[in-house]
Write a protein that holds these residues in place. Structure first.
Motif, mmCIF file in Angstrom:
data_model
loop_
_atom_site.group_PDB
_atom_site.id
_atom_site.type_symbol
_atom_site.label_atom_id
_atom_site.label_comp_id
_atom_site.label_asym_id
_atom_site.label_seq_id
_atom_site.Cartn_x
_atom_site.Cartn_y
_atom_site.Cartn_z
ATOM 1 N N VAL B 113 0.842 -1.199 0.000
ATOM 2 C CA VAL B 113 0.000 0.000 0.000
ATOM 3 C C VAL B 113 0.885 1.260 0.000
ATOM 4 C CG1 VAL B 113 -0.302 0.217 2.518
ATOM 5 C CG2 VAL B 113 -2.155 0.933 0.971
ATOM 6 N N GLU B 114 2.076 1.139 0.555
ATOM 7 C CA GLU B 114 2.992 2.288 0.637
ATOM 8 C C GLU B 114 3.644 2.612 -0.710
ATOM 9 O OE1 GLU B 114 3.371 -0.667 1.906
ATOM 10 O OE2 GLU B 114 5.374 -1.431 1.400
ATOM 11 N N ASN B 115 3.457 1.741 -1.712
ATOM 12 C CA ASN B 115 4.088 1.972 -3.021
ATOM 13 C C ASN B 115 3.230 2.778 -3.999
ATOM 14 O OD1 ASN B 115 5.150 -1.392 -2.667
ATOM 15 N ND2 ASN B 115 6.507 0.371 -2.511
ATOM 16 N N PHE B 116 1.947 2.907 -3.695
ATOM 17 C CA PHE B 116 1.035 3.468 -4.698
ATOM 18 C C PHE B 116 1.253 4.956 -5.015
ATOM 19 C CE2 PHE B 116 -1.083 -0.531 -3.896
ATOM 20 C CZ PHE B 116 -1.590 -0.876 -5.135
ATOM 21 N N HIS B 117 1.980 5.631 -4.131
ATOM 22 C CA HIS B 117 2.275 7.036 -4.442
ATOM 23 C C HIS B 117 3.712 7.272 -4.892
ATOM 24 C CE1 HIS B 117 -1.669 7.798 -2.652
ATOM 25 N NE2 HIS B 117 -1.655 8.896 -3.380
#
Lengths: 168, 168
Positions: B113-117
């Motif tokens: 989830v931390e990769n989506f930005h």
């Protein structure tokens, strides 16, 4: 894009509410350009393969976006009617489009991140989460707009670039 | 939909990674049905208004989905080429489609989830966040599939229902 958002929020979210709004409105800006690209007469009359003219698809989009977001926010069931009062005037359609833009922006501020997984039954018929409903609105718009692109090409008119979501 | 997700996660996210994957794959399932609905010859040849045949649009989609997700996960720049080796066989196209489905599922598990930005520059050209890139993949597919619907209607073939995203 919302630059007021902290990077902490960003790394714990797939997409932030403000980003989803910008995504939707970006698509709506492009659809507005596609409406503008149609000659008045063709917008209301031209069709391929027995499909609806593009104006009728836009009526559907107008019947979903504003009333849909209103129902999401108020919980009050909206009637689904594709009868949009524009008297076959493209400039009136564009006016209604811009009103819906404001309606979406205003209502969006009332949706918290905790609301996106609430289950709703839109127009008394379509059950899903708030997020799946909003994604459906967007997807349905892209789908019909893609069809509008074929109408335009078939009329010899170059449609706006698909990636161009900025206001003129 | 991922039912293993806690309701706590759900109320703090607009959309969860597993939901976005299901959303994408649901659209890909529908596109697969649209490919199947085309007669072999028309899939590769039929066009309206000087546009590409639907097969060429599908080549584009195949060139984006698998290689795109691969680049997102590995960070290794993928070459963008719309040359897809299917020798003008629809069954081969469907085979490649299913391979991409697996490729997406396998790679998805490696996106946190931390990769989506994170900011990426896909195919060395298209800069954006991981989430905006994935949404672009989906939107682009819906756009071209909508065009395929017009081709089908114009050929007198009823396309699959837009909301039908389930496997056969």
């Amino acid at each position: 894009m919302n630059t007021a958002v902290s990077s902490t929020e960003k790394v714990t979210q797939v997409i932030l509410p403000a980003e989803l709004l910008a995504h939707w409105q970006g698509h709506r800006t492009l659809t507005r350009k596609v409406i503008e690209a149609f000659p008045e007469k063709d917008f209301f009359e031209y069709s391929i393969g027995g499909m609806r003219p593009f104006s009728k698809m836009v009526d559907e989009l107008l019947s979903i976006a504003g009333p849909g977001i209103q129902e999401i926010v108020t919980g009050k069931q909206a009637a689904f009617t594709e009868e949009v009062a524009h008297g076959n005037s493209k400039s009136k359609v564009l006016e209604l489009w811009d009103e819906a833009t404001e309606e979406i922006n205003t209502n969006w501020t009332k949706i918290g991140v905790e609301n996106f997984h609430e289950i709703i039954k839109l127009f008394g018929q379509y059950e899903g989460t708030v997020q799946s409903s909003i994604l459906y609105f967007i997807d349905n718009e892209i789908h019909h707009r893609g069809q509008g692109y074929v109408y335009l090409r078939s009329l010899g008119i170059e449609p706006p670039m698909f990636w161009d979501r900025n206001e003129l």
